[in-house]
Design a protein around this motif. Structure first.
Motif, PDB file in Angstrom:
ATOM      1  N   SER A 139      83.631  74.243  -4.978  1.00 26.31           N
ATOM      2  CA  SER A 139      84.915  73.912  -4.450  1.00 26.31           C
ATOM      3  C   SER A 139      85.200  72.255  -3.923  1.00 26.31           C
ATOM      4  N   TYR A 140      83.907  71.884  -3.310  1.00 26.29           N
ATOM      5  CA  TYR A 140      84.212  70.343  -2.927  1.00 26.29           C
ATOM      6  C   TYR A 140      84.360  69.302  -4.013  1.00 26.29           C
TER       7      TYR A 140
ATOM      8  N   LYS B  23      85.598  57.448 -12.747  1.00 29.35           N
ATOM      9  CA  LYS B  23      85.089  58.599 -11.891  1.00 29.35           C
ATOM     10  C   LYS B  23      85.605  59.640 -12.152  1.00 29.35           C
TER      11      LYS B  23
ATOM     12  N   HIS C  17      85.248  74.841   0.382  1.00 23.59           N
ATOM     13  CA  HIS C  17      84.264  74.005   1.030  1.00 23.59           C
ATOM     14  C   HIS C  17      84.870  73.761   2.411  1.00 23.59           C
TER      15      HIS C  17
ATOM     16  N   ARG D 135      73.789  59.195  -3.080  1.00 24.92           N
ATOM     17  CA  ARG D 135      73.963  58.998  -4.524  1.00 24.92           C
ATOM     18  C   ARG D 135      75.274  59.699  -4.877  1.00 24.92           C
ATOM     19  N   ALA D 136      75.158  61.071  -4.552  1.00 25.44           N
ATOM     20  CA  ALA D 136      76.701  62.148  -4.619  1.00 25.44           C
ATOM     21  C   ALA D 136      77.733  61.462  -4.286  1.00 25.44           C
ATOM     22  N   VAL D 137      77.704  61.019  -3.266  1.00 24.92           N
ATOM     23  CA  VAL D 137      79.133  60.364  -2.435  1.00 24.92           C
ATOM     24  C   VAL D 137      79.636  59.056  -3.269  1.00 24.92           C
ATOM     25  N   ARG D 138      78.663  58.429  -3.818  1.00 23.35           N
ATOM     26  CA  ARG D 138      78.943  57.198  -4.357  1.00 23.35           C
ATOM     27  C   ARG D 138      79.531  57.462  -5.988  1.00 23.35           C
ATOM     28  N   PHE D 139      78.892  58.717  -6.576  1.00 24.22           N
ATOM     29  CA  PHE D 139      79.290  58.967  -8.080  1.00 24.22           C
ATOM     30  C   PHE D 139      80.356  59.718  -8.126  1.00 24.22           C
ATOM     31  N   LEU D 140      80.845  60.663  -7.255  1.00 24.09           N
ATOM     32  CA  LEU D 140      81.810  61.600  -7.026  1.00 24.09           C
ATOM     33  C   LEU D 140      83.216  60.635  -6.882  1.00 24.09           C
ATOM     34  N   PRO D 141      84.391  61.166  -7.419  1.00 26.96           N
ATOM     35  CA  PRO D 141      85.782  60.201  -7.107  1.00 26.96           C
ATOM     36  C   PRO D 141      86.094  60.700  -5.847  1.00 26.96           C
TER      37      PRO D 141
ATOM     38  N   GLN E 103      85.880  59.897  -2.682  1.00 27.95           N
ATOM     39  CA  GLN E 103      84.897  60.425  -1.563  1.00 27.95           C
ATOM     40  C   GLN E 103      85.277  59.625  -0.248  1.00 27.95           C
TER      41      GLN E 103
ATOM     42  N   LYS F 125      88.092  59.622   0.939  1.00 25.27           N
ATOM     43  CA  LYS F 125      89.036  60.525   1.548  1.00 25.27           C
ATOM     44  C   LYS F 125      88.387  61.985   1.881  1.00 25.27           C
ATOM     45  N   THR F 126      87.466  62.342   1.018  1.00 26.80           N
ATOM     46  CA  THR F 126      86.899  63.737   1.064  1.00 26.80           C
ATOM     47  C   THR F 126      85.947  63.745   1.969  1.00 26.80           C
ATOM     48  N   PHE F 127      84.966  62.692   1.831  1.00 26.94           N
ATOM     49  CA  PHE F 127      83.811  62.629   2.815  1.00 26.94           C
ATOM     50  C   PHE F 127      83.856  61.495   3.887  1.00 26.94           C
TER      51      PHE F 127
ATOM     52  N   VAL G 223      83.553  70.377   4.769  1.00 28.19           N
ATOM     53  CA  VAL G 223      82.749  69.139   5.157  1.00 28.19           C
ATOM     54  C   VAL G 223      82.170  69.462   6.632  1.00 28.19           C
TER      55      VAL G 223
ATOM     56  N   SER H   3      77.052  56.036 -14.203  1.00 25.77           N
ATOM     57  CA  SER H   3      77.572  56.951 -12.903  1.00 25.77           C
ATOM     58  C   SER H   3      77.632  56.002 -11.899  1.00 25.77           C
TER      59      SER H   3
ATOM     60  N   ALA I  22      70.028  61.408  -1.812  1.00 29.51           N
ATOM     61  CA  ALA I  22      70.570  62.254  -2.816  1.00 29.51           C
ATOM     62  C   ALA I  22      72.177  62.288  -2.372  1.00 29.51           C
ATOM     63  N   LEU I  23      72.324  62.561  -1.185  1.00 29.16           N
ATOM     64  CA  LEU I  23      73.617  62.736  -0.546  1.00 29.16           C
ATOM     65  C   LEU I  23      74.498  61.357  -0.816  1.00 29.16           C
TER      66      LEU I  23
END
Lengths: 235, 383
Positions: free
Chosen positions: A102-103, A79, B208, B276-282, B284, B286-288, B210, A53, B273-274
């Motif tokens: 959605s996110y 990813k 969503h 970790r999530a922003v690191r594994f999602l593609p 991020q 731009k989106t976050f 942000v 991951s 946790a956040l």
């Protein structure tokens, strides 16, 4: 085995300066297969999923190949191919399930599908508009599982997905994992033998950071796996 | 009691209390560095007492109301410990932690740059201990929070008006004893913050945003929101203090000070946790990260605008270039804050309060001050 999706060569991972968790682990994951990862506590299951991951930087490997192409676990292309459901996840607590969905779909640049069937299957109808932080642990887990099965990534990583789920949702999850082969590959870790034997094409027994035994389709048998785990009690 | 105290304090100071030694060493270096710089200011004793009391009380409150304490405490409160021993072990551990890792930092700086005597130092320590006991007592009286407000006001008034009276020390001691007596009757459960469950009513959106996420985040963390509002209030008052300075330096200095809004700049550090999530999602970055950057920018620019409006009303001379500079500084601070969160999130913190007081929070204002200095030299030199 059909065409390989992911090939990992001699992967070692560690925490701190000396705690080696994975030791020269090599593995091939074929396209469209369900692979179970089983092992005692501390065997390295979660660490392995963390490495895939992109969450652990303290690792080295000879190579990691995605469909034959050498990749880095943190690169965008990889990813976009995978999604992970962690054993415990408290991320994005201030989103509702629908907003989170959605996110994630916008992050993966995918069009959001109709998820009503999955929502019904996991008995999640009453929770879709509640903030994730206000959901129980089991319901939060369902939110992430629904997202994963709706997204249908090429590689789905599930870390102990059964934990915290009620009986009916567990059955539905087994069904989803078994059917996932249609869309991609699923690699999941579990302590529950039943979850592995009912759903997997291949079972990898992890011990002390290495794959100590592999059970191919047709050989998967709870008694043999238990024996391999050197564990006399029920897992 | 000793065992309970050890459990709490090891969580805060590390298994071998290694964090305490490290922190003390850093404060000693800070003290020595400032002391030998020969920079001296005069601080009236009552200002010192007020500063120490307010700061210690604020940090102690933060430490007690830290959300992560709930998780650690839930296993402790269910055990059949004796009520008083439990309360005093917990308050002692939190108090010593506040005193040695937070108040000590303030004292190290203040004592290094001012002329002080032993009575002033002892008075300061007494005020800090009093603030710790009082805050713990008020925290245990949650239902009667208004009593706490009056109590605080009375102690502050006493420090303000009677710091030079012979009975001042005695009155502070008496107040500490009163707080101690309140704590004797307190229940351990009053320090255990139950997980807050919000309204379960449907209020979500189909898509969503942000921004809505950040809004809910601030709304849910009342202390974060309060800190942001306090920053905006401070923005209105700053021109009063800076009016004697050169305008070309005072305005950038004000803008730098106003970028010290810690809670909005530690979103990833305080939520593993956040992160970790922003690191594994593609996607991020731009989106976050970009919306997060704009969120910090919005908080900064609001404070900056209050500052400039107040400056205009009190001193005048705010030109379009000043507004452009404010926008530039707010954006630069936001970008820098997000980069720090992305590449160097604060790890290894013990309680949320550590994040608020982590030295990293000064990196952005210091860079901005350096920038202000450069601007001052370039423009000032040219003029």
């Amino acid at each position: 085995m059909s065409k390989p999706l992911l090939t990992i060569k001699n992967l070692s991972a560690w925490y701190g300066s000396e705690k080696m968790v994975l030791r020269s682990l090599s593995l091939d994951l074929a396209e469209h297969e369900a692979v179970g990862l089983i092992g005692l506590n501390g065997a390295g299951k979660t660490t392995f999923l963390k490495v895939l991951s992109g969450l652990l930087t303290t690792f080295r490997s000879d190579d990691i190949l995605l469909s034959g192409r050498s990749i880095k676990v943190r690169e965008r292309d990889f990813k976009l191919c995978r999604y992970t459901v962690f054993a415990e996840d408290n991320s994005f607590q201030y989103f509702t399930f629908r907003e989170y969905l959605s996110y994630v779909f916008s992050a993966y640049k995918e069009k959001m599908p109709d998820v009503s069937e999955l929502v019904q299957g996991f008995h999640f109808e009453d929770n879709t508009d509640i903030l994730l932080k206000d959901l129980s642990t089991g319901n939060r887990k369902k939110a992430f599982l629904i997202t994963a099965f709706a997204l249908k990534p090429k590689l789905l990583l599930l870390d102990e997905p059964v934990n915290g789920l009620d009986f009916e949702s567990t059955e539905y999850l087994y069904q989803q994992i078994a059917n996932y082969k249609e869309y991609g590959t699923v690699l999941f870790s579990s302590h529950i033998l039943e979850s592995i034997t009912l759903t997997c094409d291949r079972v990898l027994v992890l011990e002390d950071g290495q794959i100590c035994q592999t059970f191919e389709s047709g050989q998967i048998n709870a008694a043999k796996i238990r024996e391999a785990l050197r564990y006399e009690n029920d897992v | 009691m000793k065992m309970m105290f050890n459990v709490f304090s090891k969580k805060l100071f590390g298994a071998k209390y290694e964090r305490l030694t490290r922190t003390m060493l850093i404060y000693l270096i800070v003290f020595w560095g400032l002391y030998i710089s020969n920079f001296q200011v005069r601080i009236a004793p009552f200002i010192l007492y007020l500063m120490v009391s307010t700061f210690t009380a604020g940090v102690m409150w933060q430490a007690l109301s830290s959300e992560d304490n709930a998780v650690n405490m839930q296993n402790m409160v269910m055990l059949p410990f004796e009520r008083r021993k439990f309360v005093f072990s917990y308050v002692a551990a939190m108090g010593i932690y506040t005193l040695l890792t937070k108040t000590a930092a303030l004292l190290a700086v203040l004592l290094a740059v001012s002329v002080w005597n032993w009575i002033g130092l002892l008075g300061s320590i007494l005020c800090a201990v009093n603030a710790i006991l009082m805050v713990a007592a008020i925290f245990s009286l949650k239902r009667y929070w208004y009593v706490g407000v009056f109590w605080f006001a009375a102690v502050f008034a006493a420090i303000f008006w009677s710091w030079d009276k012979p009975w001042f020390i005695l009155s502070i001691l008496a107040n500490s004893i009163l707080a101690f007596l309140v704590l004797r009757n307190a229940d351990g459960y009053t320090f255990y913050l139950q997980e807050h469950k919000g309204s379960l009513a449907a209020r979500g959106h189909k898509h969503h945003s942000v921004w809505i996420y950040f809004y809910r985040y601030l709304k849910s963390h009342k202390n974060y929101f309060l800190n942001t509002v306090i920053m905006w209030c401070a923005a209105c008052a700053l021109p009063l203090f800076f009016r004697q300075m050169d305008r070309l330096f005072a305005i950038p200095l004000g803008l730098a000070v106003l970028s010290l809004n810690t809670p909005v700049c530690i979103l990833l550090s305080c939520d593993h946790a956040l992160e970790r999530a922003v690191r594994f999602l593609p996607g991020q970055k731009k989106t976050f990260c970009i919306p997060y950057c704009f969120f910090i920018f919005l908080c900064n620019i609001t404070a900056d605008m209050f500052f400039l409006c107040s400056w205009q009303m009190q001193i005048g001379g705010v030109a379009i270039e000043t507004i452009a500079a404010a926008v530039f500084f707010a954006m630069q601070s936001a970008v820098f804050s997000v980069l720090l969160e992305w590449f160097y999130p604060v790890r290894g913190w013990k309680i949320e309060s550590d994040l608020w007081h982590h030295p990293r929070k000064y990196v952005v204002p210091v860079v901005m001050l350096l920038l202000a200095e450069v601007v001052w030299n370039i423009i000032g030199g040219r003029i």
